[in-house]
Every structure is written in structure tokens, then in C-alpha cells.
Enzyme design. Structure first.
Site, short mmCIF file in Angstrom:
data_model
loop_
_atom_site.label_atom_id
_atom_site.label_comp_id
_atom_site.label_asym_id
_atom_site.label_seq_id
_atom_site.Cartn_x
_atom_site.Cartn_y
_atom_site.Cartn_z
CG ASP A 1 18.53 21.31 33.93
OD1 ASP A 1 18.03 21.39 32.79
OD2 ASP A 1 19.66 21.75 34.20
CB SER B 1 19.53 37.41 35.49
OG SER B 1 20.40 37.44 36.60
CE LYS C 1 23.40 39.48 34.12
NZ LYS C 1 23.80 39.27 35.51
#
Length: 525
Positions: free
Chosen positions: A300, A289, A314
Site C-alpha cells: 500500500d 495473518s 486471514k
């Protein structure tokens, strides 16, 4: 007018056959009315008495169970228990404790808390609360906590037995707000290398993280290790604020999007405390999460290296819906996406939560946790990082840049069973309780303890003896010899925790953690 009369007045009821089977003509009633009628019929006409509250709760749970694995219903009691650690505080007396033979043993007092201010010490036994005995009466830990906690400003009378003092002591403690820290450890793990372990993402995490960064920067930190192993997540905004300290102004951190929810972007504001130094993030199969949001943003943007094993996956956003009685529905309304567009959520089948819950176990069986080659991604899930255009994959969790296989031999079956029966914890508490002053006198600093302390053989013998009493024994001498090194390491870490804090616990354990050590090797290179 009671419910039954109202029910009869508004519906057509037909009783047929000797079984008195009830048929209800629905006509063109809405689906919502259909639910109301079913509940009223069961509550009013069912052959046995029913608990109406439980009936409604079971109905809500039944609906949610057919959706995704993270849409849930919580009772008022469950809501309080669930949200308290994330809110950053609770109201009580401010002690960390463990139960030893039906007696509450104070392990540590919370710094600056009401118990510390009144002179409660580590090693004290709390034997009564407001003249009610809590020691030797087999009172549950939940019941004891209920008696110790209470609204800020209220008073509680504690009866204390202190080693070396024959008379029972009494303390009147005024309850106060007690901070719940979400950062487990902050320390310099190597020269110029700082280490921060975040246990969860709560309301106070951004404040705690900023303070940790300031502390480490003041000690000359050039490289930061962020440990998110086992971090199950928490508040989205807390994850955004943590990432904000590490990314440049305007950098996309995460975005959310759902069927009824438009895309919502979360970006770094700039002004972060650590935007230039090197970053390594540690993850494992239980990193989930909010922790995956931070990991995905760092990866990224090519801001740092992710080390460990594929994260949980999640990536569903839950909207809390408060109900009038204090209960809550947490309904999934959107997905999380990393800056490159990857969906964090792993695949699932609606209504099949057991399969979903078994995913990590299935990863172990498939060999994924031992070999990166066992993780297979479809080319349709291929994405590219934003600066260096490295290939990364969506479709479930964050795959680390540097894979570290799980060593399934580090904890033997014998070790796991000793720990499961709380034998390690109880023997550790007894040892520290009896030698606290001696240990503090001999080791004036943690550095001295870390370098010179070894766990006495007598402590090991006591653990083996207690294990034997509970029919927990090694299969053979080989298993015993494989158990002892990690057993000693864990005991040393527990002793360090009880003498100082969780910082020192992780400082000991991290020297044997393969993921932490791999990160340090990468930094050296």
C-alpha cells in the site's frame, strides 16, 4: 449441599411418562442461566456418567464453531504447545534431534545451550534419561521430549552412545531457557542482495529481524528479499515492529476495527534500519495473518514489490481470554485493514469451517494458483496504493504485484510419497551420520560445498531400495527421471542443514525456487 439437591431446590422438575422424561420450567431465566441449567441437568440426571470437564469444553467448542473459523477453544496442554514457539523460548537441554530406528539422534546442539556447553555433539545417540532407557523401547517422541524438558535449573542425567567410542558416556545437563528462533535464514543471496526468511511472528521476531538487518547491512546489502512463504502469522505487534524497520515515521501499518472495538491505528515510529533500500516480499497461499499485515503495508505504501501468489486471507483479530484452569478462548473481536483500507479477511460462512479450510485446495482446482487471470475481484473491492495510486483489491488476501504460477510438476507423485514416509529424512540422517567428519574435512566451507558437492548415487539407490520395500515405486522410467533432479536438490539441502544450519538449507533450495528466482530476475532488471 450436593449439586443434585441444589438443582432440585432451584428448579421445577416434572417427571412424566414411563420414559421419565424431564421437563424444566425456565420462566424468565437469562440465557446464561439457561446454559448453567443444561450443564447441571446433564451432569446430575443423565442416564450414564459424564465427564463434566469434557461436557463444558464441548459446550464451549460448540458455541465457537458456529462463529468464524478462527475463534477457538484450547485446553491447558494445547495452550502451552501453541504459545511456546511464539514466546521465543522453552526450558530444556538444547538439542535438535531426529528419531532413527527408535533411537534419538542429535542432529545439532543449540548454540550456547546447555548441551553444547557440556560437550554433546552432533551424531550422539541419547539412549537413556535419568537411568530410564529411551532407545529401542518404542517410546513416543512426545514422551521423550517430556523427559528431556523441565524447569530451568533442574538437572538431567543423559546416557550417550558416541560413534567411535566403545563405552557409554554420561552427561549431567542443567536445563536452561532455550531460544526458539522465528527467523529461519539470513544470508546474502547475491552481491548487495540480502535474504531473510521469517517462519512466524513471535515475541522475539522484531529483535531477530533487526539483528538480521544489521548483519546484512554490514555485508553491503542494498536490496532486501523478505521471504514470507508459508508464514502463518503470529503476534500483531511483531508484524508492526518488522514493518517499522522498513517504513517512514508516521506511516500507517495496519488498523483494526470491530463491532465492540473502536478503530486502533498502528503506525511506524521512524528510525527503521532499512527505510531506503529496495524491498521484495515473497508470499504464497499459506502466507497469513501477521505476514499479510507486513505484505499489505509494503504494497500500500509502494515501498516494495510483492512476488508470488495470493495470500491466505486471514484478517481476523483474536483476543485471548484466559480461563481459570489454564485453558483459553481465542475470540475474534475485530478485522485487520491495510493502510489503503482493504480488509484482509477472505469471505466465510459462519459454522462452515470445512469449506473455509478447503479454500486453498479449491484455488488449485479452479486454476488460480496457475494463472493470475483466474483470480476475479469485484470493482467494489477496488482500492489504490497511497503513493503511486496503483489499483489493488480487497476481499481476501494480498494479491502480488508479480504473479508466479505454481509448478505442480516440480514434485512428482513418487517424490511426495517418499517424503511422506520419511524415507528421504531417514536415509539422509544415516548418510550424514556416517560421513560427517569426512564431509567437514573435504568441504571446509559451505561455499565449497555448494559449488562442488553432488549427492552420491549410493544414497539415491538406498532411497529407491527402501521405497521399493515399502511398495513406493515410480510409475515408469519417465517419472523416475523427472523425480531425480529435485530429489538430489532436496537431499543436498538436507545435508547442508545437518552440517551447518537452516541458512545453508535455504541457500541450496532457493536456487530452485521459482518465486525466489523471479525476485532475483526483477532485481537484475
Amino acid at each position: 449441599m450436593n449439586k443434585r439437591i441444589l438443582y432440585v431446590a432451584t428448579l421445577w422438575l416434572l417427571t412424566i411418562s414411563s420414559t421419565a422424561q424431564l421437563h424444566i420450567k425456565m420462566g424468565n431465566e437469562s440465557q446464561m442461566r439457561k446454559l448453567q441449567i443444561a450443564e447441571m441437568a446433564i451432569n446430575s440426571l443423565y442416564v450414564d456418567s459424564v465427564d463434566e470437564q469434557k461436557l463444558v469444553e464441548d459446550g464451549i467448542r460448540g458455541m465457537l464453531e458456529k462463529l468464524d473459523p478462527h475463534s477457538t477453544y484450547s485446553t491447558p496442554k494445547e495452550v502451552k504447545s501453541m504459545t511456546e514457539p511464539l514466546k521465543g523460548n522453552f526450558e530444556g537441554i538444547g538439542v535438535q534431534f531426529n528419531m532413527v530406528e527408535d533411537t534419538l539422534l542429535v542432529v545439532q546442539t543449540v548454540s550456547g545451550g546447555p548441551s553444547e556447553k557440556m560437550g554433546i555433539l552432533a551424531g550422539d545417540r541419547i539412549v537413556s534419561v535419568n537411568d530410564t532407557a529411551i532407545a529401542g523401547v518404542k517410546m513416543s517422541q512426545e514422551e521423550i521430549m517430556k523427559r528431556l524438558r523441565g524447569p530451568k535449573g533442574t538437572k538431567v542425567l543423559l546416557g550417550i552412545v558416541r560413534p567411535g567410542i566403545s563405552d557409554r558416556l554420561t552427561f549431567t545437563i542443567t536445563r536452561d531457557k532455550i531460544p526458539v528462533n522465528t527467523i529461519d535464514a539470513t544470508y546474502m543471496i547475491r552481491p548487495e542482495v540480502g535474504y531473510i526468511r521469517i517462519g512466524s511472528f513471535g515475541m522475539t521476531t522484531p529483535y531477530e529481524f533487526a539483528n538480521s538487518l544489521k548483519q546484512l547491512l554490514s555485508q553491503g546489502m542494498q536490496t532486501l528479499i523478505i521471504d514470507l512463504q508459508g508464514n502463518g502469522g503470529g503476534y500483531l505487534q511483531a508484524a508492526v515492529e518488522v514493518a517499522n524497520e522498513l517504513l517512514g515515521s508516521g506511516s500507517l501499518i495496519v488498523y483494526t476495527k470491530g463491532r465492540s472495538a473502536n478503530r486502533d491505528d498502528y503506525r511506524a515510529r521512524g528510525g527503521g534500519l532499512f527505510k531506503e533500500g529496495k524491498v521484495i516480499v515473497l508470499v504464497d497461499s499459506y502466507t497469513a495473518s501477521a505476514a499479510e499485515i507486513v505484505s499489505g503495508a509494503i504494497q500500500d505504501h509502494d515501498r516494495g514489490i510483492i512476488v508470488g501468489r495470493r495470500t491466505f486471507g486471514k484478517g481476523l483479530v483474536q483476543c485471548p481470554i484466559d480461563l481459570p484452569d489454564g485453558s483459553m478462548i481465542r475470540l475474534t473481536t475485530a478485522h485487520y485493514y491495510t493502510p489503503s483500507g482493504r480488509c484482509i479477511q477472505k469471505p466465510y460462512e459462519k459454522g462452515k469451517k470445512l469449506n473455509y479450510d478447503m479454500d486453498v485446495s479449491n484455488r488449485l482446482k479452479s486454476g488460480e494458483l496457475m494463472s493470475a487471470d483466474s483470480v476475479h475481484f469485484s470493482d467494489s473491492l477496488k482500492y489504490y496504493t497511497l503513493r503511486e495510486h496503483r489499483v489493488v483489491y480487497g476481499g481476501g488476501g494480498i494479491m502480488p504485484d508479480e504473479f508466479v504460477p505454481l509448478d505442480t510438476t516440480i514434485y512428482t507423485r513418487f517424490h511426495r510419497e517418499l517424503a511422506a514416509k520419511s524415507i528421504l529424512i531417514s536415509q539422509n540422517l544415516r548418510y550424514v551420520d556416517g560421513h560427517r567428519k569426512e564431509l567437514h574435512k573435504r568441504y571446509s566451507s559451505f561455499a565449497a560445498f555448494q559449488e562442488h558437492y553432488t549427492v552420491p548415487q549410493k544414497v539415491i539407490d538406498n532411497i529407491l531400495s527402501e521405497g521399493k520395500k515399502q511398495k513406493i515405486t515410480p510409475k515408469d522410467d519417465d517419472e523416475l527421471q523427472r523425480t531425480l533432479p529435485m530429489l538430489r536438490q532436496q537431499l543436498k539441502a538436507l545435508i547442508a542443514r545437518d552440517l551447518w544450519s537452516m541458512n545453508e538449507y535455504y541457500a541450496v533450495m532457493n536456487e530452485q525456487s521459482e518465486i525466489v528466482q523471479r525476485a532475483l530476475q526483477l532485481i537484475e532488471k
